[in-house]
Design a protein around this motif. Structure first.
Motif, PDB file in Angstrom:
ATOM      1  N   LYS A  33      -0.068   1.080  -3.317  1.00  0.00           N
ATOM      2  CA  LYS A  33       0.033  -0.191  -2.580  1.00  0.00           C
ATOM      3  C   LYS A  33       0.108  -1.368  -3.561  1.00  0.00           C
ATOM      4  O   LYS A  33       0.937  -2.262  -3.408  1.00  0.00           O
ATOM      5  CB  LYS A  33      -1.153  -0.343  -1.643  1.00  0.00           C
ATOM      6  CG  LYS A  33      -1.140  -1.611  -0.791  1.00  0.00           C
ATOM      7  CD  LYS A  33      -2.316  -1.634   0.171  1.00  0.00           C
ATOM      8  CE  LYS A  33      -2.264  -2.856   1.098  1.00  0.00           C
ATOM      9  NZ  LYS A  33      -2.378  -4.113   0.365  1.00  0.00           N
ATOM     10  N   ARG A  34      -0.744  -1.356  -4.578  1.00  0.00           N
ATOM     11  CA  ARG A  34      -0.762  -2.465  -5.543  1.00  0.00           C
ATOM     12  C   ARG A  34       0.535  -2.502  -6.354  1.00  0.00           C
ATOM     13  O   ARG A  34       1.105  -3.578  -6.582  1.00  0.00           O
ATOM     14  CB  ARG A  34      -1.971  -2.307  -6.464  1.00  0.00           C
ATOM     15  CG  ARG A  34      -2.101  -3.372  -7.549  1.00  0.00           C
ATOM     16  CD  ARG A  34      -2.544  -4.706  -6.984  1.00  0.00           C
ATOM     17  NE  ARG A  34      -2.604  -5.730  -8.022  1.00  0.00           N
ATOM     18  CZ  ARG A  34      -3.661  -5.969  -8.795  1.00  0.00           C
ATOM     19  NH1 ARG A  34      -4.774  -5.240  -8.622  1.00  0.00           N
ATOM     20  NH2 ARG A  34      -3.636  -6.904  -9.709  1.00  0.00           N
ATOM     21  N   GLU A  72       3.480  -3.822  -4.318  1.00  0.00           N
ATOM     22  CA  GLU A  72       3.449  -5.270  -4.188  1.00  0.00           C
ATOM     23  C   GLU A  72       3.871  -5.951  -5.492  1.00  0.00           C
ATOM     24  O   GLU A  72       4.596  -6.941  -5.483  1.00  0.00           O
ATOM     25  CB  GLU A  72       2.042  -5.727  -3.780  1.00  0.00           C
ATOM     26  CG  GLU A  72       1.634  -5.287  -2.381  1.00  0.00           C
ATOM     27  CD  GLU A  72       0.178  -5.585  -2.082  1.00  0.00           C
ATOM     28  OE1 GLU A  72      -0.552  -5.998  -3.022  1.00  0.00           O
ATOM     29  OE2 GLU A  72      -0.239  -5.400  -0.922  1.00  0.00           O
ATOM     30  N   HIS A 102       7.914  -6.152  -6.510  1.00  0.00           N
ATOM     31  CA  HIS A 102       8.856  -7.100  -5.918  1.00  0.00           C
ATOM     32  C   HIS A 102      10.207  -6.440  -5.645  1.00  0.00           C
ATOM     33  O   HIS A 102      11.245  -6.860  -6.140  1.00  0.00           O
ATOM     34  CB  HIS A 102       9.073  -8.309  -6.837  1.00  0.00           C
ATOM     35  CG  HIS A 102       7.829  -9.057  -7.141  1.00  0.00           C
ATOM     36  ND1 HIS A 102       7.486  -9.442  -8.418  1.00  0.00           N
ATOM     37  CD2 HIS A 102       6.814  -9.469  -6.331  1.00  0.00           C
ATOM     38  CE1 HIS A 102       6.331 -10.072  -8.385  1.00  0.00           C
ATOM     39  NE2 HIS A 102       5.896 -10.101  -7.135  1.00  0.00           N
ATOM     40  N   PHE A 120      10.319 -10.552  -0.780  1.00  0.00           N
ATOM     41  CA  PHE A 120       9.590 -11.476  -1.641  1.00  0.00           C
ATOM     42  C   PHE A 120      10.448 -12.729  -1.818  1.00  0.00           C
ATOM     43  O   PHE A 120      11.635 -12.738  -1.497  1.00  0.00           O
ATOM     44  CB  PHE A 120       9.291 -10.839  -3.000  1.00  0.00           C
ATOM     45  CG  PHE A 120      10.531 -10.465  -3.767  1.00  0.00           C
ATOM     46  CD1 PHE A 120      11.091 -11.348  -4.681  1.00  0.00           C
ATOM     47  CD2 PHE A 120      11.153  -9.244  -3.575  1.00  0.00           C
ATOM     48  CE1 PHE A 120      12.251 -11.019  -5.373  1.00  0.00           C
ATOM     49  CE2 PHE A 120      12.306  -8.905  -4.261  1.00  0.00           C
ATOM     50  CZ  PHE A 120      12.858  -9.801  -5.168  1.00  0.00           C
TER      51      PHE A 120
END
Length: 312
Positions: A252-253, A256, A259, A263
């Motif tokens: 998940k991190r 994110e 990008h 975004f």
């Protein structure tokens, strides 16, 4: 600035003046095929224009009229005869309903015909141009994830000169590359095949994996950060293969930080921001520790982190 999911998706798909100038070149066949797939999501649709007014239009004016009468009765005229008023007003209510429905249809038609995102995608694929953003890849490390989604279990892949739908295995290859500019660049490759629900999946054969070259040009739909393809050139990039499988939180991190989707500028496609670089470094340290003995790890670090680019 916070956005709901739909607005963020729409802004991501619409040309943004905050994106700087990039080199424009003719599309490759694969890039044009992807552009047409993206454009299909933004076609003008009479169903979208007509269904809400036809389904809700006949009842909304009547409900609003009755609620208004009830409020009037409760506040100003407790003894008013609502049945008589409704009967006397039936013709006007029918006319108001028809006008309301016609106005709603006209509004939806003008909204979609003038929508900048839809107008852009109606013409963009036929213009045959993409914008290139160039990166020089110094070295990289390979990680893996298994994230099968039963609600979205197909992939679109380029095969035999066309985009085809295939079964998604859930397995993805993540390559974290250091660029000559000193950034982390994240590349992701998804694979078709049988799926599993475990954290660890089945790695594809070596010849099926992404093997980046040192010169990368990412092709974007003009004026956007929507990626339509990757163009590699030059010598193979030094790549450390690891058996490291990302946990759900790590995935998940990283997703994110990468990008890749939905975004806004100044974020750039695939480029990790400075505030996420330290976390990426810790992730790579864990991945390198899975390679093998200390000597192997030291050789891996020397390969992926040339002294002049090291964050240590």
């Amino acid at each position: 600035m916070s956005d709901d999911i739909y607005n963020l998706f729409t802004r991501f798909q619409t040309p943004n003046p905050d994106i700087g100038p990039r080199e424009r070149v003719p599309m490759l066949a694969q890039e044009q095929a992807w552009a047409r797939e993206r454009a299909a999501m933004h076609r003008f649709s009479w169903i979208v224009v007509l269904v809400p007014p036809l389904c809700l239009g006949p009842v909304l004016p009547g409900i609003a009229f009755l609620l208004g009468l009830l409020v009037y009765q409760g506040l100003s005229a407790p003894g008013v005869d609502l049945d008589r008023i409704v009967g006397d007003s039936l013709g006007w209510l029918v006319l108001a309903t028809l006008l309301f429905m016609a106005a709603w249809v006209l509004h939806n038609y003008l909204r979609d015909k003038r929508d900048p995102t839809k107008r852009y995608w109606q013409s963009m694929p036929d213009q045959g141009l993409v914008e290139l953003e160039h990166h020089t890849l110094v070295s990289g490390i390979c990680l893996w994830s298994n994230d099968y989604d039963p609600d979205c279990n197909t992939l679109m892949q380029w095969s035999d000169g066309k985009v085809k739908y295939v079964q998604d295995s859930g397995v993805s290859q993540w390559i974290l590359a250091k660029t000559a500019a000193g950034h982390w660049l994240v590349l992701k490759e998804e694979f078709s095949g049988d799926f599993s629900y475990g954290r660890v999946g089945q790695m594809p054969a070596p010849d099926k994996r992404l093997q980046p070259l040192q010169h990368l040009a990412i092709a974007f739909a003009p004026g956007t950060n929507l990626q339509l393809g990757r163009r590699f050139d030059g010598a193979p990039m030094p790549l450390v293969e690891t058996p490291y499988w990302l946990s759900a939180d790590e995935l998940k991190r990283l997703d994110e930080a990468a990008h890749h989707w939905n975004f806004l500028p100044p974020n750039r496609y695939g480029v990790v921001n400075a505030e996420d670089a330290a976390w990426v470094q810790r992730l790579l340290n864990r991945a390198q520790a899975s390679v093998g003995p200390v000597g192997a790890v030291e050789r891996s670090e020397a390969a992926i982190f040339p002294r002049h680019l090291s964050h240590k």
